[in-house]
Write an enzyme that holds these catalytic residues in place. Structure first.
Site, PDB file in Angstrom:
ATOM      1  N   ARG A  55       0.824  -1.215   0.000  1.00 57.57           N
ATOM      2  CA  ARG A  55       0.000   0.000   0.000  1.00 57.57           C
ATOM      3  C   ARG A  55       0.857   1.264   0.000  1.00 57.57           C
ATOM      4  O   ARG A  55       1.885   1.317   0.679  1.00 57.57           O
ATOM      5  CB  ARG A  55      -0.909   0.033   1.236  1.00 57.57           C
ATOM      6  CG  ARG A  55      -1.871  -1.130   1.305  1.00 57.57           C
ATOM      7  CD  ARG A  55      -3.077  -0.760   2.149  1.00 57.57           C
ATOM      8  NE  ARG A  55      -3.941  -1.919   2.331  1.00 57.57           N
ATOM      9  CZ  ARG A  55      -3.877  -2.737   3.368  1.00 57.57           C
ATOM     10  NH1 ARG A  55      -3.010  -2.508   4.335  1.00 57.57           N
ATOM     11  NH2 ARG A  55      -4.686  -3.763   3.444  1.00 57.57           N
ATOM     12  N   GLU A  68       7.773 -19.369  16.471  1.00 54.54           N
ATOM     13  CA  GLU A  68       7.321 -20.322  15.467  1.00 54.54           C
ATOM     14  C   GLU A  68       8.481 -20.732  14.567  1.00 54.54           C
ATOM     15  O   GLU A  68       9.095 -19.869  13.922  1.00 54.54           O
ATOM     16  CB  GLU A  68       6.234 -19.628  14.644  1.00 54.54           C
ATOM     17  CG  GLU A  68       5.115 -20.517  14.210  1.00 54.54           C
ATOM     18  CD  GLU A  68       3.956 -19.697  13.634  1.00 54.54           C
ATOM     19  OE1 GLU A  68       3.315 -18.933  14.384  1.00 54.54           O
ATOM     20  OE2 GLU A  68       3.720 -19.828  12.427  1.00 54.54           O
ATOM     21  N   ARG A  97       8.396 -16.110  13.295  1.00 58.48           N
ATOM     22  CA  ARG A  97       7.644 -15.055  13.979  1.00 58.48           C
ATOM     23  C   ARG A  97       7.419 -15.425  15.442  1.00 58.48           C
ATOM     24  O   ARG A  97       7.580 -16.583  15.833  1.00 58.48           O
ATOM     25  CB  ARG A  97       6.307 -14.792  13.279  1.00 58.48           C
ATOM     26  CG  ARG A  97       5.397 -15.990  13.163  1.00 58.48           C
ATOM     27  CD  ARG A  97       4.153 -15.646  12.314  1.00 58.48           C
ATOM     28  NE  ARG A  97       3.335 -16.835  12.105  1.00 58.48           N
ATOM     29  CZ  ARG A  97       2.262 -16.862  11.308  1.00 58.48           C
ATOM     30  NH1 ARG A  97       1.860 -15.789  10.674  1.00 58.48           N
ATOM     31  NH2 ARG A  97       1.574 -17.978  11.161  1.00 58.48           N
ATOM     32  N   ASP A 141      -7.627 -20.482   3.775  1.00 54.55           N
ATOM     33  CA  ASP A 141      -8.010 -19.685   4.941  1.00 54.55           C
ATOM     34  C   ASP A 141      -9.341 -20.213   5.484  1.00 54.55           C
ATOM     35  O   ASP A 141     -10.085 -20.898   4.783  1.00 54.55           O
ATOM     36  CB  ASP A 141      -8.158 -18.213   4.541  1.00 54.55           C
ATOM     37  CG  ASP A 141      -6.803 -17.552   4.317  1.00 54.55           C
ATOM     38  OD1 ASP A 141      -5.806 -18.038   4.901  1.00 54.55           O
ATOM     39  OD2 ASP A 141      -6.725 -16.566   3.567  1.00 54.55           O
ATOM     40  N   TYR A 161      -3.669 -24.593   0.441  1.00 52.97           N
ATOM     41  CA  TYR A 161      -3.439 -23.575   1.478  1.00 52.97           C
ATOM     42  C   TYR A 161      -4.753 -22.795   1.603  1.00 52.97           C
ATOM     43  O   TYR A 161      -5.046 -21.925   0.781  1.00 52.97           O
ATOM     44  CB  TYR A 161      -2.321 -22.676   0.963  1.00 52.97           C
ATOM     45  CG  TYR A 161      -1.697 -21.636   1.873  1.00 52.97           C
ATOM     46  CD1 TYR A 161      -2.136 -21.380   3.158  1.00 52.97           C
ATOM     47  CD2 TYR A 161      -0.603 -20.903   1.407  1.00 52.97           C
ATOM     48  CE1 TYR A 161      -1.516 -20.421   3.934  1.00 52.97           C
ATOM     49  CE2 TYR A 161       0.026 -19.947   2.179  1.00 52.97           C
ATOM     50  CZ  TYR A 161      -0.444 -19.711   3.449  1.00 52.97           C
ATOM     51  OH  TYR A 161       0.174 -18.758   4.218  1.00 52.97           O
TER      52      TYR A 161
HETATM   53  N1  UDP Z   1       5.818 -13.528   4.003  1.00 51.38           N
HETATM   54  C1  UDP Z   1       7.082 -12.997   4.047  1.00 51.38           C
HETATM   55  N2  UDP Z   1       7.406 -12.147   5.061  1.00 51.38           N
HETATM   56  C2  UDP Z   1       6.537 -11.815   6.038  1.00 51.38           C
HETATM   57  C3  UDP Z   1       5.250 -12.359   5.997  1.00 51.38           C
HETATM   58  C4  UDP Z   1       4.910 -13.229   4.962  1.00 51.38           C
HETATM   59  O1  UDP Z   1       7.907 -13.296   3.197  1.00 51.38           O
HETATM   60  O2  UDP Z   1       6.929 -11.055   6.939  1.00 51.38           O
HETATM   61  C5  UDP Z   1       5.487 -14.479   2.902  1.00 51.38           C
HETATM   62  C6  UDP Z   1       5.768 -15.915   3.323  1.00 51.38           C
HETATM   63  O3  UDP Z   1       6.241 -16.632   2.208  1.00 51.38           O
HETATM   64  C7  UDP Z   1       4.409 -16.410   3.741  1.00 51.38           C
HETATM   65  C8  UDP Z   1       3.483 -15.679   2.773  1.00 51.38           C
HETATM   66  O4  UDP Z   1       4.110 -14.397   2.582  1.00 51.38           O
HETATM   67  O5  UDP Z   1       4.292 -17.818   3.648  1.00 51.38           O
HETATM   68  C9  UDP Z   1       2.069 -15.506   3.248  1.00 51.38           C
HETATM   69  O6  UDP Z   1       2.080 -14.843   4.494  1.00 51.38           O
HETATM   70  P1  UDP Z   1       0.900 -14.957   5.546  1.00 51.38           P
HETATM   71  O7  UDP Z   1       1.180 -13.984   6.630  1.00 51.38           O
HETATM   72  O8  UDP Z   1      -0.386 -14.871   4.815  1.00 51.38           O
HETATM   73  O9  UDP Z   1       1.133 -16.448   6.090  1.00 51.38           O
HETATM   74  P2  UDP Z   1       0.353 -17.310   7.224  1.00 51.38           P
HETATM   75  O10 UDP Z   1      -0.080 -16.381   8.326  1.00 51.38           O
HETATM   76  O11 UDP Z   1      -0.770 -18.009   6.496  1.00 51.38           O
HETATM   77  O12 UDP Z   1       1.429 -18.257   7.667  1.00 51.38           O
END
Ligand code: UDP
Length: 382
Positions: free
Chosen positions: A176, A299, A278, A349, A347
């Site tokens: 954004r 994680e 994370r 949601d 994958y």
């Molecule tokens: N991703 C990334 N950096 C971040 C967050 C996400 O590279 O800080 C990429 C990563 O490959 C991830 C994808 O974007 O698998 C989708 O992120 P999302 O947060 O939707 O993943 P979820 O919460 O489903 O694990």
């Protein structure tokens, strides 16, 4: 009809409820000791914080029917997912927005200037049709932001090169040129006041439904039923006879803390040298509650072994080839429909899972009422 549903997560519960309401007798089994699958939440004994036991789940959707459906089963509170990312010694705002861009490049651009700057000085506009994750990132944010926020995180999360992954994974995240730091772009977003488990419990609460936990599926059991809905792993249904479809699994390392550990619900770590992807501090998912004590989970992502819990389907070329073969086996099978994240190896949601479960149940009911054979899949799987 007598229906067996394997798996008491959202897919199994929603399908079960639709069929039960249509007058069918539904038995649901789950090999775990609890319902709700990977959406399971429970209050932590030590802190009383609502913990998402299999990692953070934030409900977000554009689908009004699905939003009304979950709200009919529990009370939701407004919740906006705002994620931070630590990269090379600084903390930034995600998804990439004007704050991230100005901070990262040490500038004070307005939206138009930032967009022009990214397009003219950062993005690789020679990529016209981004097919891979890396292409998608290089095309829309360019090398510097890609390396800081996506490259390391994605290598840790998926265990492969971002150039091997499909662009669709990155398309989950917006970019954004304003200060909107809402991680999602959906119309509805919220958090169930008492977590996800009571939603599934309420969906399952019907006189035509029985639920048996700690119960594995077997073909012998299936023989007692007219039809099976299988939300376990597709390859598991066929005893892995063609090999195992690859998944990523997660390990969680608990952190107990007195006070506020990180000041937000989700902190991502973009650097490859940090071994985890994370840290989630679960009390921040319920900002309307007061908690002195805190519990967080680091994680770690790794390849899913035989005895691990499958989380993310990998779906690279190799897996898709194997998937195509399992789909053939599934289509040749009678009296079984494969559903959900594991049954269709996608994958998904939560909102998509619920929407698909509703439409699958409805189409199945239509098929049996018109004398058609039920399908092995009611969604596009490959
Ligand atoms: N991703 C990334 N950096 C971040 C967050 C996400 O590279 O800080 C990429 C990563 O490959 C991830 C994808 O974007 O698998 C989708 O992120 P999302 O947060 O939707 O993943 P979820 O919460 O489903 O694990």
């Amino acid at each position: 009809m007598n229906i067996l549903i394997v798996g008491a997560g959202f897919s199994g519960a929603v399908i079960g409820r639709e069929l039960a309401e249509a007058g069918h007798k539904v038995d649901i089994i789950d090999s775990r000791e609890h319902i709700a699958g990977n959406c399971y939440t429970e209050r932590d004994k030590k802190t009383n914080v609502m913990v998402h036991s299999y990692g953070p789940h934030i409900f977000h959707t554009d689908n009004e029917e699905v939003w009304n459906y979950v709200n009919a089963h529990t009370e939701f509170m407004p919740y906006t997912n705002r994620v931070k990312s630590t990269s090379k010694g600084s903390v930034y705002s995600l998804p990439i927005n004007l704050h991230t861009i100005n901070q990262f490049f040490n500038k004070t651009m307005n939206p138009e200037e930032a967009e022009k700057f990214i397009i003219e000085e950062q993005a690789d506009t020679s990529i016209t049709e981004p097919l891979t994750f890396e292409d998608q990132a290089m095309r829309f944010v360019g090398k510097d932001l890609y390396e800081a926020f996506f490259e390391g995180y994605t290598k840790k999360q998926w265990g492969c090169e971002p150039s091997e992954l499909p662009a669709s994974i990155l398309k989950r995240l917006p970019v954004r040129f304003n200060y909107n730091d809402n991680y999602f772009f959906h119309k509805y977003q919220g958090m169930p006041v008492e977590g996800y488990t009571p939603i599934v419990l309420s969906i399952l609460d019907h006189e035509n439904i029985t639920v048996t936990l700690n119960q594995d599926f077997s073909q012998d059991l299936a023989e007692h039923y007219d039809h099976v809905f299988f939300s376990g792993p597709l390859d598991g249904y066929f005893n892995y006879q063609l090999g195992r479809l690859g998944y990523r699994t997660l390990d969680f390392e608990r952190i107990d803390y007195e006070g506020d550990y990180q000041g937000c619900a989700v902190m991502n770590y973009g650097d490859l040298e940090v071994p985890y992807t994370r840290i989630a501090e679960h009390k921040h998912f319920t900002p309307w509650e007061q908690h002195e004590k805190s519990v967080c989970f680091k994680e770690f992502s790794r390849s899913c072994g035989e005895n691990d819990i499958p989380y993310y389907p990998i779906r690279l070329v190799k897996e898709k080839e194997m998937l195509a073969k399992y789909i053939k086996l599934a289509e040749a099978s009678q009296k079984v429909t494969f559903v959900g994240r594991l049954g269709t190896y996608r994958y998904l949601d939560m909102d998509v899972t619920i929407a698909e479960a509703l439409s699958t149940a409805r189409e199945f009911l239509k098929d049996i009422s018109t004398g058609n054979n039920p399908k092995s899949f009611y969604v596009e799987v490959l």
